[in-house]
Scaffold this active site. Structure first.
Site, mmCIF file in Angstrom:
data_model
loop_
_atom_site.group_PDB
_atom_site.id
_atom_site.type_symbol
_atom_site.label_atom_id
_atom_site.label_comp_id
_atom_site.label_asym_id
_atom_site.label_seq_id
_atom_site.Cartn_x
_atom_site.Cartn_y
_atom_site.Cartn_z
ATOM 1 N N HIS A 195 97.592 14.427 12.527
ATOM 2 C CA HIS A 195 98.608 15.392 11.805
ATOM 3 C C HIS A 195 99.695 15.197 11.069
ATOM 4 C CE1 HIS A 195 100.839 18.721 10.824
ATOM 5 N NE2 HIS A 195 102.085 19.229 11.294
ATOM 6 N N GLY A 231 99.915 21.302 7.526
ATOM 7 C CA GLY A 231 101.037 20.728 6.545
ATOM 8 C C GLY A 231 100.530 21.119 5.312
ATOM 9 N N ARG A 275 101.493 27.114 8.816
ATOM 10 C CA ARG A 275 102.230 28.212 7.862
ATOM 11 C C ARG A 275 100.623 28.433 6.624
ATOM 12 N NH1 ARG A 275 106.664 25.894 6.878
ATOM 13 N NH2 ARG A 275 106.173 23.781 7.568
ATOM 14 N N CYS A 344 127.916 35.736 15.181
ATOM 15 C CA CYS A 344 129.218 34.834 14.914
ATOM 16 C C CYS A 344 129.229 33.678 14.570
ATOM 17 C CB CYS A 344 130.403 35.441 16.660
ATOM 18 S SG CYS A 344 131.930 35.220 16.429
HETATM 19 N N1 LLP Z 1 99.237 20.970 14.145
HETATM 20 C C1 LLP Z 1 100.004 20.629 14.924
HETATM 21 C C2 LLP Z 1 99.898 18.910 15.716
HETATM 22 C C3 LLP Z 1 101.077 20.160 14.235
HETATM 23 O O1 LLP Z 1 102.009 19.977 15.216
HETATM 24 C C4 LLP Z 1 101.699 21.414 13.032
HETATM 25 C C5 LLP Z 1 103.203 22.173 12.902
HETATM 26 C C6 LLP Z 1 100.241 21.950 12.654
HETATM 27 C C7 LLP Z 1 99.266 21.780 12.795
HETATM 28 C C8 LLP Z 1 100.689 23.208 11.791
HETATM 29 O O2 LLP Z 1 101.716 22.273 10.914
HETATM 30 P P1 LLP Z 1 101.710 23.597 8.931
HETATM 31 O O3 LLP Z 1 100.650 23.549 9.103
HETATM 32 O O4 LLP Z 1 102.409 24.336 9.761
HETATM 33 O O5 LLP Z 1 102.289 22.601 8.580
HETATM 34 N N2 LLP Z 1 109.164 25.122 11.764
HETATM 35 C C9 LLP Z 1 109.034 23.685 10.607
HETATM 36 C C10 LLP Z 1 107.049 23.388 11.313
HETATM 37 C C11 LLP Z 1 107.211 22.593 12.875
HETATM 38 C C12 LLP Z 1 105.516 22.382 12.788
HETATM 39 C C13 LLP Z 1 105.181 21.949 13.861
HETATM 40 N N3 LLP Z 1 103.675 21.044 13.422
HETATM 41 C C14 LLP Z 1 109.041 24.494 9.880
HETATM 42 O O6 LLP Z 1 109.390 25.892 9.780
HETATM 43 O O7 LLP Z 1 108.875 24.211 8.965
#
Ligand code: LLP
Length: 423
Positions: A195, A231, A275, A344
Site C-alpha cells: 500500500h 489508495g 476512502r 477557538c
Molecule cells: N491499507 C492500508 C494499509 C492503509 O494504511 C490505508 C490508509 C488504506 C489501506 C486505505 O487507504 P485509502 O484507500 O483510504 O486511501 N487520513 C487521511 C488518510 C490516511 C490513510 C491511512 N491509511 C485522509 O484523510 O486522507
C-alpha cells in the site's frame, strides 16, 4: 487582501439519499454525519474484478457501516485491537479463507498481539519485529508481509506510505532476512501486500504491480495471495480525475496471472480501499451560526469544526460544500466566503489549502440558521473527530432504502467527562 477564490463544486442541496436535509437536521440535530448506504454498495460493486474487496475500516468504522459492508460481501482490514473488536462486533468471524479480518500494522501493542493470537486473526506484518513477536506466541501460523517497495505516493506528503522516509511496511530489500525470521518460528509467509499511499493515482498505483511481481518471485510459490493495497482516489474537486478502474484491475489481474503461471497454483487478488468505499457516501450537516465580515472577507461560521472534520486543517483537503436554502430558493446571488467552525483556533477553517493558506469559496448567500452540507466526508471524517474545546462527537445517521437510522447518538456532557475524577 481578499482570499483567493476557489469555485464550488456544488452550491445547493436539499436532499441526501432522497431525505430532506432540513428534516435530518430537525430529527437528529447538527452537526451530524449522514451516510448513504446505496453509494457504499455501488462502490463495492465497482471493484468486482478483484477476488476480494477488503475495506480499510479506519476510514469509517461505525458498526452499522461495517455491518453494511459485511452484508455486501466485503471483508475488512484493521489496524488496532479496537478495530478488530469493532469488526467482530459487526458480525465478522475471526478466521476463515480468505481471512474475514486482517490486522495490518507496523507494531503490535500488548492488546492487539494478544487478540490476534487468541482469536486467530490473520496478521499482515509491517516490521521484522512483528514477525518475531507474533512467532514467539503463535508459531506455525500463516502470515502475510506488508512490503514497502521503496517508493510511494499520496494526495498529501502526509499520506505517502512508501519510500525510505515512510515508517510503513517491511523494506523491500529485507525480504530474505524476514523469511528467515519467519522460518525460525515456523511461520508460513503465504501472501504479500503493498500500500503505497492514500489518495494516489493510476500512474503510481500501476508501478506497484511490477514491484509486487518482483517481490513475489523472491518469496516463491508459497505465495497464495497478493494485495494491491488501497489508495484509490475520490473525486473531491471539480478538476479531480476519476480513476480508470478497468485499467487498474486489468493491470493487477495480468500480474496475478503471470504469478499463477510461475507458481502453478491460484493466487488470490485483493484490493484494500478505505476512502473509495465510504468518502462519497458521507455528508456532514451543519448549521450556519454566524455570518460576519472582517474587512472585505465574508465568513460563514458553522457549528461543525475540525473537531468534526480534520481533513482541511491536516492536509488542506478540499470538500464540496452546499447551502440548504431554507426558503427553497436556489437562485441566490453568490459571494466569496471563508467557511469556518466554532473552535477557538485560527486554523478552524474548512476552506484552506495545504500549509494553512485560507481561501474563499464561491457560495450562495446564506443567513444564520440555515444549513450547510460538507460533502465527500464519509472517509476519515467522523473517525478523526475529537473532543477539542469539550465539544461532543457528532451523531451519525445511515440512510438505507429510504429509512433513516441513528447509528451513533451525539455524545453528551456525561460522555465527555466519563473516566475523569477529581482526587
Ligand atoms: N491499507 C492500508 C494499509 C492503509 O494504511 C490505508 C490508509 C488504506 C489501506 C486505505 O487507504 P485509502 O484507500 O483510504 O486511501 N487520513 C487521511 C488518510 C490516511 C490513510 C491511512 N491509511 C485522509 O484523510 O486522507
Amino acid at each position: 487582501m481578499t482570499a483567493v477564490v476557489v469555485r464550488s463544486m456544488s452550491s445547493y442541496r436539499t436532499q441526501i439519499a432522497g431525505v430532506a436535509v432540513t428534516e435530518l437536521a430537525r430529527q437528529f440535530g447538527t452537526p451530524t454525519f449522514v451516510y448513504d448506504a446505496a453509494m457504499i454498495r455501488r462502490r463495492i460493486a465497482d471493484l468486482a474484478a478483484f477476488d476480494v474487496v477488503r475495506y480499510a475500516e479506519k476510514a469509517c468504522s461505525n458498526l452499522a457501516v461495517l455491518d453494511l459492508i459485511r452484508r455486501c460481501g466485503a471483508v475488512v482490514d484493521t489496524v488496532s485491537a479496537g478495530e478488530i473488536r469493532r469488526a467482530l462486533a459487526a458480525g465478522y468471524s475471526p478466521a476463515g479463507n480468505p481471512p474475514p479480518i486482517v490486522y495490518t500494522a507496523d507494531i503490535f501493542d500488548a492488546e492487539s498481539l494478544a487478540l490476534c493470537v487468541e482469536q486467530d486473526i490473520h496478521v499482515n506484518c509491517g516490521s521484522p519485529d512483528m514477525i518475531e513477536q507474533f512467532g514467539r506466541l503463535a508459531p506455525g501460523r500463516e502470515i502475510t508481509l506488508r512490503i514497502n517497495p521503496g517508493f510511494g505516493h499520496g494526495h498529501s506528503r502526509k499520506t505517502n506510505t512508501g519510500g525510505k522516509q515512510a515508517k510503513h511496511g517491511i523494506w523491500h530489500r529485507q525480504i530474505a532476512e524476514c523469511l528467515q525470521r519467519a522460518e525460525q518460528f515456523r511461520l508460513r509467509v503465504t501472501g504479500l501486500h503493498m500500500h503505497i499511499g492514500s489518495g494516489t493515482d493510476l500512474e503510481h498505483l500501476s508501478q506497484v504491480c511490477k514491484a509486487m511481481e518482483e517481490t513475489a518471485a523472491e518469496v516463491g510459490p508459497a505465495i497464495a495471495s497478493i494485495s494491491a493495497g488501497g489508495g484509490l482516489p475520490t473525486v473531491y474537486r471539480p478538476s479531480d480525475a476519476a480513476i480508470d478502474l478497468d485499467a487498474y484491475a486489468s493491470l493487477w489481474n495480468a500480474a496475478r496471472r503471470r504469478l499463477e503461471e510461475q507458481f502453478a497454483h491460484p493466487v488470490r487478488l485483493e484490493v484494500e480501499p478505505g476512502r473509495y468505499l465510504t468518502a462519497e457516501s458521507g455528508f456532514l450537516v451543519a448549521e450556519i451560526r454566524a455570518v460576519k465580515r472582517q474587512d472585505n472577507n465574508t465568513f460563514y461560521l458553522l457549528d461543525a469544526g475540525f473537531n468534526n472534520l480534520a481533513r482541511p486543517i491536516l492536509y488542506g483537503a478540499y470538500h464540496p460544500m452546499s447551502i440548504v436554502p431554507s426558503n427553497g430558493d436556489a437562485a441566490r446571488p453568490e459571494q466569496d466566503v471563508i467557511v469556518g467552525g466554532p473552535l477557538c483556533e485560527s486554523g478552524d477553517i474548512f476552506t484552506q489549502e495545504a500549509g494553512g493558506v485560507v481561501v474563499a469559496r464561491r457560495l450562495p448567500e446564506a443567513k444564520v440558521g440555515e444549513l450547510m452540507v460538507i460533502e465527500c466526508a464519509g472517509a476519515y471524517g467522523f473517525v478523526m473527530g475529537s473532543n477539542y474545546n469539550s465539544r461532543p462527537l457528532a451523531a451519525e445517521v445511515l440512510i438505507e432504502n429510504g429509512g433513516c437510522h441513528l447509528i451513533r447518538r451525539r455524545q453528551t456532557f456525561e460522555d465527555l467527562i466519563r473516566g475523569e475524577t477529581i482526587p
